[in-house]
Design a protein around this motif. Structure first.
Motif, short mmCIF file in Angstrom:
data_model
loop_
_atom_site.label_atom_id
_atom_site.label_comp_id
_atom_site.label_asym_id
_atom_site.label_seq_id
_atom_site.Cartn_x
_atom_site.Cartn_y
_atom_site.Cartn_z
N ASP A 135 0.85 -1.18 0.00
CA ASP A 135 0.00 0.00 0.00
C ASP A 135 0.90 1.25 0.00
O ASP A 135 1.78 1.36 0.87
N PRO A 136 0.70 2.17 -0.94
CA PRO A 136 1.57 3.36 -1.01
C PRO A 136 1.59 4.18 0.28
O PRO A 136 2.64 4.74 0.64
N ASP A 137 0.47 4.26 0.98
CA ASP A 137 0.44 5.03 2.23
C ASP A 137 1.29 4.35 3.31
O ASP A 137 2.00 5.02 4.06
N ARG A 138 1.21 3.03 3.40
CA ARG A 138 2.03 2.32 4.39
C ARG A 138 3.51 2.40 4.03
O ARG A 138 4.36 2.54 4.90
N VAL A 139 3.82 2.34 2.73
CA VAL A 139 5.21 2.48 2.30
C VAL A 139 5.72 3.87 2.67
O VAL A 139 6.84 4.01 3.17
N ARG A 140 4.92 4.90 2.44
CA ARG A 140 5.34 6.27 2.77
C ARG A 140 5.60 6.41 4.28
O ARG A 140 6.59 6.99 4.70
N THR A 141 4.73 5.82 5.10
CA THR A 141 4.91 5.87 6.56
C THR A 141 6.21 5.17 6.95
O THR A 141 6.99 5.68 7.76
N LYS A 142 6.44 4.01 6.37
CA LYS A 142 7.68 3.28 6.66
C LYS A 142 8.90 4.05 6.18
O LYS A 142 9.94 4.07 6.85
N ARG A 143 8.80 4.70 5.02
CA ARG A 143 9.93 5.49 4.50
C ARG A 143 10.26 6.63 5.47
O ARG A 143 11.44 6.93 5.72
N GLU A 144 9.24 7.26 6.04
CA GLU A 144 9.48 8.33 7.01
C GLU A 144 10.20 7.78 8.24
O GLU A 144 11.12 8.41 8.76
N LEU A 145 9.80 6.60 8.70
CA LEU A 145 10.47 5.98 9.85
C LEU A 145 11.92 5.66 9.53
O LEU A 145 12.81 5.88 10.35
N VAL A 146 12.17 5.13 8.34
CA VAL A 146 13.54 4.82 7.91
C VAL A 146 14.37 6.11 7.85
O VAL A 146 15.51 6.14 8.33
N ASP A 147 13.82 7.17 7.29
CA ASP A 147 14.54 8.43 7.18
C ASP A 147 14.87 9.02 8.56
O ASP A 147 15.98 9.51 8.78
N VAL A 148 13.91 8.97 9.48
CA VAL A 148 14.15 9.48 10.84
C VAL A 148 15.24 8.65 11.50
O VAL A 148 16.16 9.20 12.14
N HIS A 149 15.17 7.33 11.35
CA HIS A 149 16.19 6.46 11.95
C HIS A 149 17.56 6.75 11.35
O HIS A 149 18.56 6.87 12.08
N ARG A 150 17.63 6.88 10.02
CA ARG A 150 18.91 7.15 9.35
C ARG A 150 19.47 8.49 9.86
O ARG A 150 20.65 8.59 10.19
N TRP A 151 18.63 9.52 9.89
CA TRP A 151 19.08 10.84 10.33
C TRP A 151 19.61 10.77 11.77
O TRP A 151 20.67 11.30 12.09
N SER A 152 18.87 10.08 12.63
CA SER A 152 19.27 9.97 14.04
C SER A 152 20.61 9.25 14.19
O SER A 152 21.44 9.64 15.01
N ARG A 153 20.81 8.19 13.41
CA ARG A 153 22.08 7.45 13.50
C ARG A 153 23.24 8.29 12.98
O ARG A 153 24.34 8.25 13.52
N LEU A 154 23.01 9.04 11.92
CA LEU A 154 24.09 9.82 11.32
C LEU A 154 24.41 11.10 12.09
O LEU A 154 25.57 11.49 12.19
N TYR A 155 23.38 11.75 12.61
CA TYR A 155 23.56 13.08 13.19
C TYR A 155 23.21 13.18 14.67
O TYR A 155 23.28 14.25 15.25
N GLY A 156 22.81 12.05 15.28
CA GLY A 156 22.57 12.05 16.72
C GLY A 156 21.25 12.63 17.16
O GLY A 156 21.11 13.00 18.32
N GLY A 157 20.31 12.77 16.33
CA GLY A 157 19.00 13.28 16.73
C GLY A 157 18.39 14.10 15.60
O GLY A 157 19.02 14.37 14.59
N LEU A 158 17.15 14.46 15.80
CA LEU A 158 16.45 15.24 14.79
C LEU A 158 16.82 16.71 14.93
O LEU A 158 17.13 17.18 16.02
N PRO A 159 16.75 17.47 13.83
CA PRO A 159 17.14 18.88 13.89
C PRO A 159 16.17 19.72 14.71
O PRO A 159 16.53 20.77 15.20
N VAL A 160 14.96 19.25 14.87
CA VAL A 160 13.97 19.94 15.70
C VAL A 160 13.33 18.89 16.61
O VAL A 160 13.29 17.72 16.27
N PRO A 161 12.83 19.32 17.75
CA PRO A 161 12.20 18.34 18.62
C PRO A 161 10.97 17.73 17.93
O PRO A 161 10.26 18.41 17.18
#
Length: 181
Positions: free
Chosen positions: A143-169
């Motif tokens: 389902d494209p909506d579930r894929v988009r949700t999972k992509r957002e989770l992957v992106d947040v996880h990748r960002w957190s691993r690379l940069y130590g947290g999100l740029p905004v709370p």
């Protein structure tokens, strides 16, 4: 020359308590049957992780994943080496960054495609002489909506691993609601 594993059957249904998925049965050399089962939502996760849209490519990658060389160097028990020597012996992955190390989906996708291609030429090539995978390709359930949700989770996880947290709370869930009259 890679070992050939022929797909001989595909089963769809409950692969665990409350888990819908696929079981792909392959025949290995010597007539040995092997069952590779995976939850149906793994297709959505791979689509999200690597930015893939073709169900055939996604399934092909999933079927070749078990043959990746992802472990540490295994030394015989009789060989005693210091941890530093083992680390020095480890080589960088020639295919590129892992999903966790990649700085972008594009880099992760290129590395994944390279790994799958290497598996097919060096280790195992899974074949589908009777076209059984077509059923999975046509009934994948992504389902494209579930894929988009999972992509957002992957992106947040990748960002957190690379940069130590999100740029905004992260927003508080109550802040996301529209004011009520």
């Amino acid at each position: 020359m890679p070992e050939e594993h022929k797909i001989v059957d595909i089963l769809a249904g409950e692969i665990g308590p409350g888990v819908h998925g696929w079981s792909i049965i392959t025949e290995r050399p010597g007539g040995i049957l092997w069952q590779h089962s995976f939850p149906a939502d793994v297709l959505e996760w791979r689509a999200a992780e690597y930015g893939l849209t073709d169900p055939a490519e996604i399934v092909d990658g999933i079927l070749h994943e078990p043959y990746q060389d992802t472990g540490d160097i295994v030394l015989p028990p009789s060989v005693r080496v210091k941890a530093a020597a083992v680390k020095a012996a480890k080589k960088a992955d020639p295919h590129g960054p892992t999903l966790q190390e990649a700085t972008s989906t594009t880099a992760a996708r290129a590395a994944q495609r390279s790994k799958v291609a290497a598996i097919k030429t060096e280790r195992v090539r899974i074949t589908d002489p009777d076209g059984l995978l077509l059923f999975v390709h046509q009934n994948h359930g992504m389902d494209p909506d579930r894929v988009r949700t999972k992509r957002e989770l992957v992106d947040v996880h990748r960002w957190s691993r690379l940069y130590g947290g999100l740029p905004v709370p992260a927003p508080v869930p109550t802040d996301l609601e529209a004011p009520r009259a």
